[in-house]
Every structure is written in structure tokens, then in C-alpha cells.
Design an enzyme around this catalytic site. Structure first.
Site, PDB file in Angstrom:
ATOM      1  N   CYS A 175       1.747  11.874 -10.758  1.00 18.44           N
ATOM      2  CA  CYS A 175       2.187  13.189 -11.246  1.00 18.44           C
ATOM      3  C   CYS A 175       3.211  13.750 -10.272  1.00 18.44           C
ATOM      4  O   CYS A 175       2.846  14.288  -9.234  1.00 18.44           O
ATOM      5  CB  CYS A 175       1.021  14.162 -11.295  1.00 18.44           C
ATOM      6  SG  CYS A 175      -0.141  13.825 -12.573  1.00 18.44           S
ATOM      7  N   GLY A 207      -1.675   0.989   7.354  1.00 21.78           N
ATOM      8  CA  GLY A 207      -0.870  -0.052   6.726  1.00 21.78           C
ATOM      9  C   GLY A 207       0.607   0.314   6.683  1.00 21.78           C
ATOM     10  O   GLY A 207       1.481  -0.532   6.888  1.00 21.78           O
ATOM     11  N   THR A 208       0.880   1.563   6.430  1.00 23.25           N
ATOM     12  CA  THR A 208       2.275   2.011   6.350  1.00 23.25           C
ATOM     13  C   THR A 208       3.004   1.747   7.673  1.00 23.25           C
ATOM     14  O   THR A 208       4.140   1.267   7.681  1.00 23.25           O
ATOM     15  CB  THR A 208       2.317   3.518   6.005  1.00 23.25           C
ATOM     16  OG1 THR A 208       1.638   3.706   4.765  1.00 23.25           O
ATOM     17  CG2 THR A 208       3.730   4.028   5.896  1.00 23.25           C
ATOM     18  N   THR A 221      -1.724   5.702  23.625  1.00 20.17           N
ATOM     19  CA  THR A 221      -3.114   5.422  24.010  1.00 20.17           C
ATOM     20  C   THR A 221      -3.913   5.033  22.772  1.00 20.17           C
ATOM     21  O   THR A 221      -3.806   5.673  21.720  1.00 20.17           O
ATOM     22  CB  THR A 221      -3.730   6.656  24.704  1.00 20.17           C
ATOM     23  OG1 THR A 221      -2.912   6.958  25.830  1.00 20.17           O
ATOM     24  CG2 THR A 221      -5.150   6.385  25.169  1.00 20.17           C
ATOM     25  N   SER A 233      -4.977  -2.855   6.746  1.00 18.68           N
ATOM     26  CA  SER A 233      -5.322  -1.449   6.934  1.00 18.68           C
ATOM     27  C   SER A 233      -6.841  -1.277   6.873  1.00 18.68           C
ATOM     28  O   SER A 233      -7.486  -1.767   5.938  1.00 18.68           O
ATOM     29  CB  SER A 233      -4.657  -0.630   5.820  1.00 18.68           C
ATOM     30  OG  SER A 233      -5.057   0.719   5.910  1.00 18.68           O
ATOM     31  N   GLY A 234      -7.387  -0.558   7.873  1.00 17.30           N
ATOM     32  CA  GLY A 234      -8.837  -0.430   7.984  1.00 17.30           C
ATOM     33  C   GLY A 234      -9.515   0.220   6.793  1.00 17.30           C
ATOM     34  O   GLY A 234     -10.578  -0.230   6.350  1.00 17.30           O
ATOM     35  N   GLN A 261      -4.128  -5.069   0.576  1.00 14.43           N
ATOM     36  CA  GLN A 261      -5.152  -5.188  -0.473  1.00 14.43           C
ATOM     37  C   GLN A 261      -5.870  -6.532  -0.436  1.00 14.43           C
ATOM     38  O   GLN A 261      -6.890  -6.694  -1.104  1.00 14.43           O
ATOM     39  CB  GLN A 261      -4.516  -4.984  -1.853  1.00 14.43           C
ATOM     40  CG  GLN A 261      -4.011  -3.579  -2.102  1.00 14.43           C
ATOM     41  CD  GLN A 261      -5.131  -2.542  -2.181  1.00 14.43           C
ATOM     42  OE1 GLN A 261      -6.299  -2.863  -2.371  1.00 14.43           O
ATOM     43  NE2 GLN A 261      -4.773  -1.278  -2.017  1.00 14.43           N
ATOM     44  N   ASN A 305      -1.649  -3.574  -5.378  1.00 17.60           N
ATOM     45  CA  ASN A 305      -2.684  -2.545  -5.334  1.00 17.60           C
ATOM     46  C   ASN A 305      -3.054  -2.018  -6.719  1.00 17.60           C
ATOM     47  O   ASN A 305      -4.168  -1.576  -6.941  1.00 17.60           O
ATOM     48  CB  ASN A 305      -2.251  -1.383  -4.427  1.00 17.60           C
ATOM     49  CG  ASN A 305      -0.809  -0.988  -4.627  1.00 17.60           C
ATOM     50  OD1 ASN A 305       0.098  -1.816  -4.517  1.00 17.60           O
ATOM     51  ND2 ASN A 305      -0.580   0.270  -4.938  1.00 17.60           N
TER      52      ASN A 305
HETATM   53  N1  PLP Z   1       0.360  -1.515   1.125  1.00 14.57           N
HETATM   54  C1  PLP Z   1      -0.461  -1.558   0.072  1.00 14.57           C
HETATM   55  C2  PLP Z   1      -0.405  -2.729  -0.848  1.00 14.57           C
HETATM   56  C3  PLP Z   1      -1.365  -0.523  -0.165  1.00 14.57           C
HETATM   57  O1  PLP Z   1      -2.172  -0.572  -1.221  1.00 14.57           O
HETATM   58  C4  PLP Z   1      -1.378   0.575   0.730  1.00 14.57           C
HETATM   59  C5  PLP Z   1      -2.283   1.725   0.490  1.00 14.57           C
HETATM   60  O2  PLP Z   1      -2.665   1.998  -0.625  1.00 14.57           O
HETATM   61  C6  PLP Z   1      -0.511   0.565   1.831  1.00 14.57           C
HETATM   62  C7  PLP Z   1       0.351  -0.495   1.991  1.00 14.57           C
HETATM   63  C8  PLP Z   1      -0.496   1.689   2.820  1.00 14.57           C
HETATM   64  O3  PLP Z   1      -1.634   1.622   3.647  1.00 14.57           O
HETATM   65  P1  PLP Z   1      -2.111   2.923   4.456  1.00 14.57           P
HETATM   66  O4  PLP Z   1      -2.707   3.847   3.465  1.00 14.57           O
HETATM   67  O5  PLP Z   1      -3.126   2.403   5.426  1.00 14.57           O
HETATM   68  O6  PLP Z   1      -0.916   3.466   5.131  1.00 14.57           O
END
Ligand code: PLP
Length: 401
Positions: free
Chosen positions: A325, A72-73, A237, A199-200, A179, A151
Site C-alpha cells: 500500500c 539482511g539489508t 562494537t 538475517s537472524g 529466505q 520471499n
Molecule cells: N532479502 C530478502 C530476500 C528478504 O526477504 C529480506 C527481508 O524480508 C531482506 C533481504 C532484508 O532483510 P532484513 O529485514 O534483515 O534487513
């Protein structure tokens, strides 16, 4: 490996055994390169194509609009950078204060590179104000990047209403739906969204695979430059086992979305209502009407969330708190802080996030142990209610200068 009652599914999910089975051949005998000319690689290419179709079907997109990513990032980074590169004359971004760091930290970095960013505030329910959004938009706004669902609280934003305003200004609309996908039905064909991240590992596929939806016609410049993979939109790849896994996970989610989310909502509601009824001085954080079906974030006054988590852990229960933390200090979550929650709630908040694997018996166990945990911690707490009120007053005085 120790088994547990896993109520931390917004952090990551269990990989579905059917998903594991689907990906295994691509970790062993079917190791060809999907771009190869020979039949051995071509068969793998076919599996990638089918997976793309399944991911597209889950969000009502065309398969040509799906780019596989590593997470996702990466999807968030790629979308934001692409939107800005497509409109080099525009230097303004709109986002919210409650985004995931995958968006927030990119925006912060862009501020150091000459972009201006509006971070929309949220109210006590964790909702944004559409008028504040409209007031923040200008002809200089290149991009609006807003999450579908939060999230931490599960609060769902009115994405299509936001999209209509974004379109009035001709900006690109990116949505972090990490999410939301698999928990809420989505249809890109009737949506105002230009780009959407998923995100998988949040939908029972493994970690290390994600996807970015890019609406056909949206100008896109790749983040990773190199080979011609993903139609030149993401070089490297392909992670074939991950892609096949994501395809299978998407297929399962689509087939069972309505039933599994209904079951999760029933369980979540029972958990939440019973906790509120059996434990004094606790409340739900966030908009309870517009919320993911699997998430509840509850603030237990006068105690530390981390202490609750450690106690739950002793019973084999996994949940999560709103604090991070960092450098030895317990920083309350930026999401709960933005909602203006009182000090006593900020520090004692716990997120329970369910999945289709959560059972009635697991919820019963949590309900059986939580009142005792809270009572014990409150008895040990250095704060009685008066001290907590004093602390709250002190914090407000500090905030108000
Ligand atoms: N965006 C949201 C709302 C998320 O909750 C998360 C992961 O917790 C991410 C992005 C990042 O996804 P990833 O962990 O696949 O990089």
C-alpha cells in the site's frame, strides 16, 4: 499481547525461547566489550567466537568467513558495494527483476552513479532463463547478485548452475539467502557463491542481527569504516546479545533442519492442496517443484488480497499479500508482476509462510475459514467474471501499447 495463528514467517519469525535464554546474560551481567584485554571482556569475546562457529557450521563455511551485520539489508548493501570497489574498472551488474528491495534499490541507486544493470526477467513460474543470464554477461560484468529463494513466492533459483556461468566471466557472485538459510541445507565449501547474506529474524533469532559470508580470498572493502571489529570488515562494537542469539538459532536450525522442513512441507502441501480443492478459481503462483518448503502464494481470482487479509485477521490469522500500500494506491507486487500474472491473480494473491511452530490445528483453522471468506468477498466484489476478463483485456491493451 493477543496470540494469533502466525503464517507470516517470511516476514519475520518468533524468537525461539532457547535463543532468548542464550542471549539474556549478555543483556545483563556479561556486558563486557569483546575487544577488551581483561578477562571480563574476553569471556564475551569467547561467546562471539562460538556464535561465529555455529553460524559458519549452518552454511558449511569457515568461521573466518563470517562477518556479523545488523540485518539482511546491510549484508546485501555491503556485499554489492564491496564487489564493485574490488573491481573499479568493471561497471556492469546482473541481477533479477524479482529481488528484494535491499538489492533492487541499491542497483537502482548505482545506475544513477554510472553503473549499468541488467535485470533478468522471470517466466510465469518465477524462474530465470540461464541463457538470458549467459547472454547478459560480458567482460565488464563485476557482479552477479541473485537471491537464493524469493520471499514472496518461495521460488528457489538454480544457484549453483548460475554460479558456474558467473565464474566463466570472472565476476563476483553474491547471493541473498535471507529466505533460504535455515530452510534449505547449504554448503559453501562446495559452492560457487562468493558472498552470501543471511538475517537472524528469519530464523528464530531477534531482529537487528545478520551475517555476511565472504569466501576466503574474495577482495572485500567494508561498508562501515571505523574500529577494527570483525577483522576490519565491519566497524562498530559488536551486538553481542544478537550475535549470541544468532549463533544459538543457527545451532538449533542445523540440528533440526531435516525434520522441521519435512514437517513444514507436509503442512504447507496439505494447506495448499485443500485450498485449491475447496475454493474455485484459485491457483498457486510460482514454480511448485523448486520452492521453499514453508511457502505458498495463492492467487484468488476476482477479489482483493487485502480484503482477504483483513478477514483472516478477524479470525486471528496472520498472512500477507503481494501488494504494497503506497501513497493510497494498491500497487501489485513487483515479483508477481514480473511473472506476467493476469490482473485478476495479481490483486488477489496471498502468501502463507509456515515455521517449525506451525501446527496441524492451525492449518485446520485456516482451511475451515478460507472458503467462507472467499465466497463472501466474491459476492461483494464489484467484478463478476466478465468484468474481470474485460479488465484483463484492457490491461493487456495498455501494456502492448
Ligand atoms: N532479502 C530478502 C530476500 C528478504 O526477504 C529480506 C527481508 O524480508 C531482506 C533481504 C532484508 O532483510 P532484513 O529485514 O534483515 O534487513
Amino acid at each position: 499481547m493477543q496470540t494469533c495463528i502466525y503464517l507470516d514467517n517470511n516476514a519475520t519469525t518468533k524468537v525461539d525461547p532457547e535463543v532468548v535464554e542464550a542471549m539474556l546474560p549478555y543483556l545483563s551481567e556479561s556486558y563486557g566489550n569483546p575487544s577488551s584485554m581483561h578477562t571480563f571482556g574476553g569471556q564475551v569475546g569467547k561467546a562471539v567466537k562460538q556464535a561465529r562457529q555455529k553460524v559458519a557450521a549452518l552454511i558449511g563455511a569457515d568461521d573466518s568467513e563470517i562477518i556479523f551485520t545488523s540485518c539482511g539489508t546491510e549484508g546485501d548493501n555491503a556485499a554489492i558495494r564491496a564487489a564493485l570497489q574490488a573491481q573499479p574498472d568493471k561497471r556492469h551488474i546482473v541481477t533479477t527483476q524479482v529481488e528484494h528491495p535491499a538489492v533492487l534499490n541499491v542497483c537502482k541507486q548505482l545506475e544513477t552513479q554510472g553503473y549499468s544493470v541488467t535485470y533478468l526477467s522471470v517466466n510465469r513460474q518465477g524462474q530465470i532463463d540461464l541463457d538470458e543470464l549467459a547472454a547478459s554477461m560480458t567482460g565488464n560484468t563485476a557482479l552477479v547478485t541473485i537471491m537464493y529463494a524469493n520471499n514472496e513466492t518461495g521460488v528457489v533459483f538454480p544457484i549453483e548452475q548460475i554460479g558456474l556461468r558467473v565464474k566463466e566471466y570472472g565476476a563476483i557472485f553474491h547471493v541473498d539467502a535471507v529466505q533460504a538459510v535455515g530452510k534449505i541445507p547449504l554448503n559453501m565449501k562446495t559452492s560457487t557463491v562468493d558472498m552470501l547474506t543471511l538475517s537472524g529474524h528469519k530464523l528464530h533469532a531477534p531482529k537487528g542481527i545478520g551475517a555476511l559470508y565472504v569466501r576466503r580470498g574474495t577482495r572485500f572493502r567494508p561498508l562501515l569504516v571505523g574500529g577494527h571489529q570483525e577483522r576490519g570488515r565491519r566497524a562498530g562494537t559488536e551486538n553481542v546479545p544478537g550475535i549470541v542469539a544468532l549463533g544459538k538459532a543457527a545451532e538449533i536450525e542445523l540440528a533440526h533442519l531435516a525434520t522441521t522442513t519435512k514437517k513444514q512441507k507436509q503442512l504447507r502441501d496439505r494447506l495448499e492442496k485443500t485450498l485449491l480443492a475447496t475454493i474455485p478459481d484459485c491457483e498457486v503462483n510460482g514454480d511448485r517443484k523448486n520452492r521453499l518448503p514453508n511457502t505458498t502464494n495463492i492467487g484468488f481470482k476476482y477479489i482483493e488480497g487485502e480484503a482477504i487479509l483483513l478477514s483472516l485477521n478477524q479470525f486471528g490469522i496472520c498472512a500477507s499479500s503481494g501488494s504494497a500500500c503506497t501513497s493510497g494506491s494498491l500497487e501489485p507486487s513487483h515479483v508477481l508482476r514480473s511473472m506476467g500474472l493476469p490482473y485478476t491473480i495479481l490483486h488477489g494473491s496471498i502468501r502463507f509462510s509456515l515455521s517449525r511452530y506451525t501446527t496441524d490445528a492451525e492449518v485446520d483453522t485456516v482451511l475451515a475459514v478460507m472458503p467462507g471468506i472467499v465466497e463472501r468477498l466474491r459476492a461483494l466484489s464489484p467484478f463478476n467474471n466478465d468484468q474481470a476478463d474485460w479488465l484483463q483485456g484492457r490491461e493487456e491493451a495498455l501494456v502492448n501499447g
